[in-house]
Write a protein that holds these residues in place. Structure first.
Motif, PDB file in Angstrom:
ATOM      1  N   THR A 263       8.045  76.051  34.680  1.00  0.00           N
ATOM      2  CA  THR A 263       7.695  74.591  34.587  1.00  0.00           C
ATOM      3  C   THR A 263       8.761  73.828  35.797  1.00  0.00           C
ATOM      4  N   VAL A 264       8.226  72.683  36.168  1.00  0.00           N
ATOM      5  CA  VAL A 264       8.991  71.918  37.350  1.00  0.00           C
ATOM      6  C   VAL A 264      10.422  71.829  36.916  1.00  0.00           C
ATOM      7  N   ALA A 265      10.739  71.375  35.543  1.00  0.00           N
ATOM      8  CA  ALA A 265      11.983  71.208  34.953  1.00  0.00           C
ATOM      9  C   ALA A 265      12.859  72.470  35.072  1.00  0.00           C
ATOM     10  N   GLN A 266      12.030  73.547  34.673  1.00  0.00           N
ATOM     11  CA  GLN A 266      12.791  74.829  34.545  1.00  0.00           C
ATOM     12  C   GLN A 266      13.208  75.281  35.944  1.00  0.00           C
ATOM     13  N   TYR A 267      12.430  75.087  36.871  1.00  0.00           N
ATOM     14  CA  TYR A 267      12.730  75.619  38.402  1.00  0.00           C
ATOM     15  C   TYR A 267      13.772  74.638  38.863  1.00  0.00           C
ATOM     16  N   VAL A 268      13.863  73.217  38.786  1.00  0.00           N
ATOM     17  CA  VAL A 268      14.790  72.360  38.971  1.00  0.00           C
ATOM     18  C   VAL A 268      16.258  72.845  38.485  1.00  0.00           C
ATOM     19  N   ALA A 269      16.221  73.097  37.236  1.00  0.00           N
ATOM     20  CA  ALA A 269      17.439  73.678  36.443  1.00  0.00           C
ATOM     21  C   ALA A 269      18.037  74.681  36.997  1.00  0.00           C
ATOM     22  N   GLN A 270      17.057  75.802  37.280  1.00  0.00           N
ATOM     23  CA  GLN A 270      17.280  77.284  37.954  1.00  0.00           C
ATOM     24  C   GLN A 270      18.079  76.855  39.312  1.00  0.00           C
ATOM     25  N   ARG A 271      17.492  76.183  40.155  1.00  0.00           N
ATOM     26  CA  ARG A 271      18.116  75.898  41.206  1.00  0.00           C
ATOM     27  C   ARG A 271      19.396  75.123  41.481  1.00  0.00           C
ATOM     28  N   ALA A 272      19.650  74.041  40.427  1.00  0.00           N
ATOM     29  CA  ALA A 272      20.877  73.637  40.107  1.00  0.00           C
ATOM     30  C   ALA A 272      21.878  74.506  39.816  1.00  0.00           C
ATOM     31  N   LYS A 273      21.599  75.522  38.827  1.00  0.00           N
ATOM     32  CA  LYS A 273      22.473  76.537  38.482  1.00  0.00           C
ATOM     33  C   LYS A 273      22.921  77.261  39.859  1.00  0.00           C
ATOM     34  N   GLU A 274      22.008  77.771  40.744  1.00  0.00           N
ATOM     35  CA  GLU A 274      22.156  78.662  41.567  1.00  0.00           C
ATOM     36  C   GLU A 274      23.119  77.949  42.669  1.00  0.00           C
ATOM     37  N   LEU A 275      22.886  76.519  42.752  1.00  0.00           N
ATOM     38  CA  LEU A 275      23.762  75.901  43.719  1.00  0.00           C
ATOM     39  C   LEU A 275      25.138  75.400  43.126  1.00  0.00           C
TER      40      LEU A 275
END
Length: 310
Positions: A263-275
């Motif tokens: 989902t958009v929420a999951q993708y945003v959370a994933q990118r935040a973790k990566e960054l």
């Protein structure tokens, strides 16, 4: 007071009026430039009043983020024809008005009309009337949005048919991140394509959700195979359909277009973790030019006939 061809040209450049109109204005005002401008403005305002009743459902939207402050603004301005909306004069006005919204922070449309236009002493209302006069069509400022602080992203699609603003709350270590800026643009493109109504399920309009539930309940009742099912089972089915509905109309619940396993929420959370920080999409606005407005129904042939009969 006499005047020259250069005076006529100067007046034309100042007002955008036709050459013959400028010549007549100078004749009527004995060559006084200031009075000639007022004369043309008066004539222009008469034309504006005449055009104001005509349908303006075309036009364009524009959105931008200020490179110095990071604040963002978006606006929709309507015209009678798509041809006028694509003109350099209209596009310049559209972009200048976006800057005006960003810098003056108007509370509503009335405040915007009274605000100074694009770093000048002229009001937006006067600038709009001048634009109607020079373009020759009814033009209306329909709506605007503005975000201050945090991180903002802007996206304009199809030459201004759709514009989107996204407001992101991010941790301090990511505020100047190019990756976050790219993420914001991706989310804005998602909004342009998928037309979400709300940010998340908890932001959804309760009345709209209740109507959806009523529709689902009516559909279940009409199906013979559901007649003997207990109410709690039917309620579970309705809840499932509501969840599916939210996945279509709530941004954070939608499958992310570029990675639809998330989902958009999951993708945003994933990118935040990566960054190595935190990122949250907290608000968005989507404008689509002319949505909900009545369109002109007269055709080109009747328009020509009307022009030639005058």
């Amino acid at each position: 007071m006499s005047f020259t061809a250069k005076d006529v040209q100067a007046l034309r450049e100042m007002t955008g009026a036709g050459m013959m109109d400028c010549k007549r204005a100078l004749q009527e005002t004995d060559g006084d430039q200031e009075k000639a401008v007022a004369f043309l403005r008066e004539k222009g305002l008469a034309a504006v009043a005449k055009k104001s009743g005509r349908i303006a459902a075309e036009g364009a939207c524009y959105a931008a983020v200020c490179p110095t402050t990071g604040n963002a603004a978006m606006i929709e301005i309507n015209s009678e024809t798509d041809f006028a909306a694509k003109s350099d004069s209209f596009q310049e006005f559209l972009k200048n008005m976006t800057v005006t919204v960003g810098e003056t922070a108007p509370a509503d449309l009335d405040a915007l009309m009274a605000a100074p236009y694009h770093r000048t002493a002229e009001t937006v209302e006067a600038a709009l009337q001048n634009k109607v006069f020079t373009i020759g069509e009814n033009i209306k400022i329909r709506r605007f949005a503005r975000y201050v602080g945090a991180v903002n992203a802007a996206y304009v699609h199809m030459g201004g048919k759709i514009a989107v603003l996204v407001h992101l709350d991010v941790s301090d270590n990511l505020k100047d991140s190019a990756e976050v800026a790219a993420l914001g643009r991706d989310v804005a493109m998602q909004i342009a394509a998928m037309r979400p109504l709300w940010l998340s399920a908890d932001k959804a309009d309760p009345e709209t959700v209740a109507k959806e539930k009523d529709i689902y309940a009516a559909q279940l009742q009409q199906d013979e195979k559901n007649k003997n099912k207990p109410p709690q089972v039917l309620e579970k089915i309705i809840e499932g359909r509501v969840k599916k509905y939210f996945s279509e109309v709530c941004l954070l619940e939608q499958p992310f277009v570029k990675e639809n396993s998330l989902t958009v929420a999951q993708y945003v959370a994933q990118r935040a973790k990566e960054l190595g920080g935190t990122i949250a999409v907290t608000a968005f606005e989507r404008f689509e030019t002319g949505e909900g407005l009545a369109k002109r129904e007269d055709d080109f042939a009747s328009e020509v006939a009307r022009m030639t009969s005058n």
